[in-house]
Design a protein around this motif. Sequence first.
Motif, PDB file in Angstrom:
ATOM      1  N   ARG A 122       0.836  -1.206   0.000  1.00 35.24           N
ATOM      2  CA  ARG A 122       0.000   0.000   0.000  1.00 35.24           C
ATOM      3  C   ARG A 122       0.872   1.257   0.000  1.00 35.24           C
ATOM      4  O   ARG A 122       0.589   2.214  -0.722  1.00 35.24           O
ATOM      5  CB  ARG A 122      -0.928  -0.003   1.215  1.00 35.24           C
ATOM      6  N   ARG A 123       1.921   1.263   0.789  1.00 38.07           N
ATOM      7  CA  ARG A 123       2.797   2.439   0.833  1.00 38.07           C
ATOM      8  C   ARG A 123       3.502   2.664  -0.504  1.00 38.07           C
ATOM      9  O   ARG A 123       3.671   3.803  -0.946  1.00 38.07           O
ATOM     10  CB  ARG A 123       3.827   2.287   1.958  1.00 38.07           C
ATOM     11  N   LEU A 124       3.928   1.573  -1.142  1.00 42.36           N
ATOM     12  CA  LEU A 124       4.541   1.714  -2.462  1.00 42.36           C
ATOM     13  C   LEU A 124       3.545   2.274  -3.470  1.00 42.36           C
ATOM     14  O   LEU A 124       3.894   3.119  -4.307  1.00 42.36           O
ATOM     15  CB  LEU A 124       5.069   0.360  -2.942  1.00 42.36           C
ATOM     16  N   GLU A 125       2.311   1.803  -3.396  1.00 45.04           N
ATOM     17  CA  GLU A 125       1.279   2.310  -4.316  1.00 45.04           C
ATOM     18  C   GLU A 125       1.013   3.784  -4.069  1.00 45.04           C
ATOM     19  O   GLU A 125       0.920   4.580  -5.009  1.00 45.04           O
ATOM     20  CB  GLU A 125       0.004   1.498  -4.150  1.00 45.04           C
ATOM     21  N   GLU A 126       0.904   4.174  -2.810  1.00 41.07           N
ATOM     22  CA  GLU A 126       0.664   5.583  -2.476  1.00 41.07           C
ATOM     23  C   GLU A 126       1.815   6.471  -2.925  1.00 41.07           C
ATOM     24  O   GLU A 126       1.613   7.622  -3.313  1.00 41.07           O
ATOM     25  CB  GLU A 126       0.448   5.725  -0.969  1.00 41.07           C
ATOM     26  N   ALA A 127       3.022   5.934  -2.890  1.00 38.87           N
ATOM     27  CA  ALA A 127       4.209   6.698  -3.304  1.00 38.87           C
ATOM     28  C   ALA A 127       4.439   6.627  -4.815  1.00 38.87           C
ATOM     29  O   ALA A 127       5.371   7.267  -5.318  1.00 38.87           O
ATOM     30  CB  ALA A 127       5.448   6.180  -2.568  1.00 38.87           C
ATOM     31  N   GLY A 128       3.613   5.874  -5.533  1.00 38.13           N
ATOM     32  CA  GLY A 128       3.809   5.713  -6.976  1.00 38.13           C
ATOM     33  C   GLY A 128       5.048   4.911  -7.320  1.00 38.13           C
ATOM     34  O   GLY A 128       5.671   5.144  -8.363  1.00 38.13           O
ATOM     35  N   ARG A 129       5.385   3.929  -6.473  1.00 42.21           N
ATOM     36  CA  ARG A 129       6.641   3.200  -6.656  1.00 42.21           C
ATOM     37  C   ARG A 129       6.459   1.701  -6.885  1.00 42.21           C
ATOM     38  O   ARG A 129       7.431   0.944  -6.783  1.00 42.21           O
ATOM     39  CB  ARG A 129       7.568   3.451  -5.463  1.00 42.21           C
ATOM     40  N   LEU A 130       5.268   1.271  -7.213  1.00 43.42           N
ATOM     41  CA  LEU A 130       5.082  -0.139  -7.511  1.00 43.42           C
ATOM     42  C   LEU A 130       5.873  -0.548  -8.749  1.00 43.42           C
ATOM     43  O   LEU A 130       6.397  -1.663  -8.830  1.00 43.42           O
ATOM     44  CB  LEU A 130       3.597  -0.458  -7.698  1.00 43.42           C
ATOM     45  N   ASP A 131       5.970   0.368  -9.722  1.00 45.50           N
ATOM     46  CA  ASP A 131       6.780   0.076 -10.910  1.00 45.50           C
ATOM     47  C   ASP A 131       8.257  -0.054 -10.537  1.00 45.50           C
ATOM     48  O   ASP A 131       8.990  -0.865 -11.124  1.00 45.50           O
ATOM     49  CB  ASP A 131       6.603   1.166 -11.966  1.00 45.50           C
ATOM     50  N   TRP A 132       8.710   0.746  -9.587  1.00 47.27           N
ATOM     51  CA  TRP A 132      10.092   0.635  -9.129  1.00 47.27           C
ATOM     52  C   TRP A 132      10.324  -0.758  -8.533  1.00 47.27           C
ATOM     53  O   TRP A 132      11.347  -1.396  -8.788  1.00 47.27           O
ATOM     54  CB  TRP A 132      10.406   1.680  -8.069  1.00 47.27           C
ATOM     55  N   MET A 133       9.371  -1.184  -7.723  1.00 45.71           N
ATOM     56  CA  MET A 133       9.492  -2.491  -7.080  1.00 45.71           C
ATOM     57  C   MET A 133       9.526  -3.598  -8.128  1.00 45.71           C
ATOM     58  O   MET A 133      10.323  -4.541  -8.025  1.00 45.71           O
ATOM     59  CB  MET A 133       8.308  -2.702  -6.121  1.00 45.71           C
ATOM     60  N   ALA A 134       8.695  -3.485  -9.147  1.00 47.94           N
ATOM     61  CA  ALA A 134       8.677  -4.494 -10.204  1.00 47.94           C
ATOM     62  C   ALA A 134      10.022  -4.551 -10.916  1.00 47.94           C
ATOM     63  O   ALA A 134      10.525  -5.634 -11.258  1.00 47.94           O
ATOM     64  CB  ALA A 134       7.548  -4.191 -11.188  1.00 47.94           C
ATOM     65  N   GLU A 135      10.636  -3.396 -11.131  1.00 50.08           N
ATOM     66  CA  GLU A 135      11.932  -3.350 -11.811  1.00 50.08           C
ATOM     67  C   GLU A 135      13.025  -3.988 -10.953  1.00 50.08           C
ATOM     68  O   GLU A 135      13.860  -4.748 -11.452  1.00 50.08           O
ATOM     69  CB  GLU A 135      12.281  -1.892 -12.116  1.00 50.08           C
ATOM     70  N   GLU A 136      13.022  -3.680  -9.661  1.00 49.51           N
ATOM     71  CA  GLU A 136      14.015  -4.275  -8.768  1.00 49.51           C
ATOM     72  C   GLU A 136      13.819  -5.790  -8.669  1.00 49.51           C
ATOM     73  O   GLU A 136      14.788  -6.551  -8.616  1.00 49.51           O
ATOM     74  CB  GLU A 136      13.925  -3.639  -7.382  1.00 49.51           C
ATOM     75  N   THR A 137      12.562  -6.220  -8.652  1.00 47.68           N
ATOM     76  CA  THR A 137      12.269  -7.654  -8.571  1.00 47.68           C
ATOM     77  C   THR A 137      12.731  -8.384  -9.821  1.00 47.68           C
ATOM     78  O   THR A 137      13.238  -9.512  -9.752  1.00 47.68           O
ATOM     79  CB  THR A 137      10.765  -7.872  -8.348  1.00 47.68           C
ATOM     80  N   ALA A 138      12.559  -7.755 -10.984  1.00 49.60           N
ATOM     81  CA  ALA A 138      13.010  -8.382 -12.224  1.00 49.60           C
ATOM     82  C   ALA A 138      14.511  -8.655 -12.176  1.00 49.60           C
ATOM     83  O   ALA A 138      14.986  -9.706 -12.627  1.00 49.60           O
ATOM     84  CB  ALA A 138      12.656  -7.500 -13.419  1.00 49.60           C
ATOM     85  N   ARG A 139      15.271  -7.720 -11.611  1.00 49.00           N
ATOM     86  CA  ARG A 139      16.715  -7.951 -11.459  1.00 49.00           C
ATOM     87  C   ARG A 139      16.970  -9.080 -10.463  1.00 49.00           C
ATOM     88  O   ARG A 139      17.855  -9.918 -10.665  1.00 49.00           O
ATOM     89  CB  ARG A 139      17.404  -6.678 -10.973  1.00 49.00           C
ATOM     90  N   GLN A 140      16.211  -9.079  -9.387  1.00 52.76           N
ATOM     91  CA  GLN A 140      16.407 -10.098  -8.359  1.00 52.76           C
ATOM     92  C   GLN A 140      16.121 -11.503  -8.889  1.00 52.76           C
ATOM     93  O   GLN A 140      16.743 -12.473  -8.451  1.00 52.76           O
ATOM     94  CB  GLN A 140      15.484  -9.803  -7.162  1.00 52.76           C
ATOM     95  N   LEU A 141      15.214 -11.628  -9.843  1.00 56.45           N
ATOM     96  CA  LEU A 141      14.808 -12.929 -10.369  1.00 56.45           C
ATOM     97  C   LEU A 141      15.622 -13.373 -11.579  1.00 56.45           C
ATOM     98  O   LEU A 141      15.223 -14.323 -12.259  1.00 56.45           O
ATOM     99  CB  LEU A 141      13.313 -12.903 -10.721  1.00 56.45           C
ATOM    100  N   ASP A 142      16.738 -12.730 -11.842  1.00 57.45           N
ATOM    101  CA  ASP A 142      17.613 -13.162 -12.922  1.00 57.45           C
ATOM    102  C   ASP A 142      18.367 -14.416 -12.457  1.00 57.45           C
ATOM    103  O   ASP A 142      19.184 -14.338 -11.534  1.00 57.45           O
ATOM    104  CB  ASP A 142      18.601 -12.048 -13.270  1.00 57.45           C
ATOM    105  N   PRO A 143      18.100 -15.583 -13.060  1.00 57.29           N
ATOM    106  CA  PRO A 143      18.754 -16.813 -12.578  1.00 57.29           C
ATOM    107  C   PRO A 143      20.274 -16.748 -12.621  1.00 57.29           C
ATOM    108  O   PRO A 143      20.939 -17.440 -11.836  1.00 57.29           O
ATOM    109  CB  PRO A 143      18.224 -17.890 -13.542  1.00 57.29           C
ATOM    110  N   ALA A 144      20.843 -15.932 -13.501  1.00 58.79           N
ATOM    111  CA  ALA A 144      22.299 -15.854 -13.614  1.00 58.79           C
ATOM    112  C   ALA A 144      22.946 -15.355 -12.325  1.00 58.79           C
ATOM    113  O   ALA A 144      24.128 -15.618 -12.078  1.00 58.79           O
ATOM    114  CB  ALA A 144      22.686 -14.949 -14.778  1.00 58.79           C
ATOM    115  N   ARG A 145      22.183 -14.636 -11.496  1.00 57.50           N
ATOM    116  CA  ARG A 145      22.730 -14.139 -10.229  1.00 57.50           C
ATOM    117  C   ARG A 145      23.093 -15.283  -9.287  1.00 57.50           C
ATOM    118  O   ARG A 145      23.961 -15.137  -8.423  1.00 57.50           O
ATOM    119  CB  ARG A 145      21.733 -13.221  -9.531  1.00 57.50           C
TER     120      ARG A 145
END
Length: 380
Positions: free
Chosen positions: A173-196
């Motif tokens: 909810r706080r991320l949504e209120e801050a307009g940062r859900l897209d930021w979270m999605a971008e960080e998660t995409a990096r986190q889910l890179d199997p090469a890591r």
Amino acid sequence: MNHERPQVRFVIRDEELVRLIEAMRASDYLPLDTEFVRERTYFPQLALLQVATTDTVWLVDPVAGLDLAPFWQELVGRETPVILHAGDQDLDLILTAAGRLPPRVFDTQIAAELLGIGGQMSYAALAEALLGIRLDKGETRSNWLARPLSQTQIDYAVQDVAQLHALYPILERRLEEAGRLDWMAEETARQLDPARFSPPDERRWQKVRGVQTLNRAGLAALRILAAWRERLAREQDRPRRWVWGDQAMLDLAHAIARRLADSPPDAEGIDGQIARARSPLGGDAAARRALAEEIATALAGEPSGWPRLPRPPVLPPAQRELVKSRQSQLAALADEQAISPSRLATSAELKQHLANPDRPSRLTQGWRAPLLAPILQATD
């Protein structure tokens, strides 16, 4: 869910696992934590799985001999998010067990950083900051493979996911209120890179202690030695250091490099060095010879193909002052935007950008780009 006193169910039989999977399918999000032991093996030994569904915390006991394949496939096949905290080790374990990662993950530590709540914040600190609940973390290093589990261990394991269940909607909810859900999605995409999670064996030399003492010929030898050690450790399911200690492997790389200074590389000479060294191949003549030939071939090639140690860029005095200025500006920007400074940009990233401003980096891409552009593109 009553997050302080949730309903708890143990999963030690197949029919209980079936009920858990049914509950997972009915849940909008799935907090998950794992307890594992890795001191005596290459692969982590899973000791306990904790899962929170809508109204229950499930403690899955891998030691009971369950076939967990249906659980892993359900986990990585779900479209609703799996909730973790500082989840890289959990994701590594999931990748090993299931062969792939869940398509959606929400890491509460990353969310807290994007909201400026704290940098690399512990689970206990985050639960206290947002929920006012003080968690006892005294069982973190206990023997999770021992049975029966103590009541203290059980309580610890339950709270590890019960409070995740409470934290996720608050942070989302706080991320949504801050307009940062897209930021979270971008960080998660990096986190889910199997090469890591599975770097090539040929890059393992970079993690050997003392590697900075080798010249480039020694690094070329060590690259092959470390890759062989990695494969042996994986095949034998033993810790790397038990298969071949860092210092023994480093000493051999030094010896091979010294020999190269006096004579051309030859497999027979290197074979003798390996035989005299404290190597796991000492008694296996065929494997020892194959390793020696691989090293000799590498050293007979062009030195330009030998590895180099990654080094931070050397900046002239004027640029070093510029780094300090930009770091100060980044800290002010992080404070203004309520973002953890390290999540916005690290000092190493800033130095690399100033040394190579045309090289693509995460500082000039995605959600960071418009925030950092005024600082990175300033001409003063």
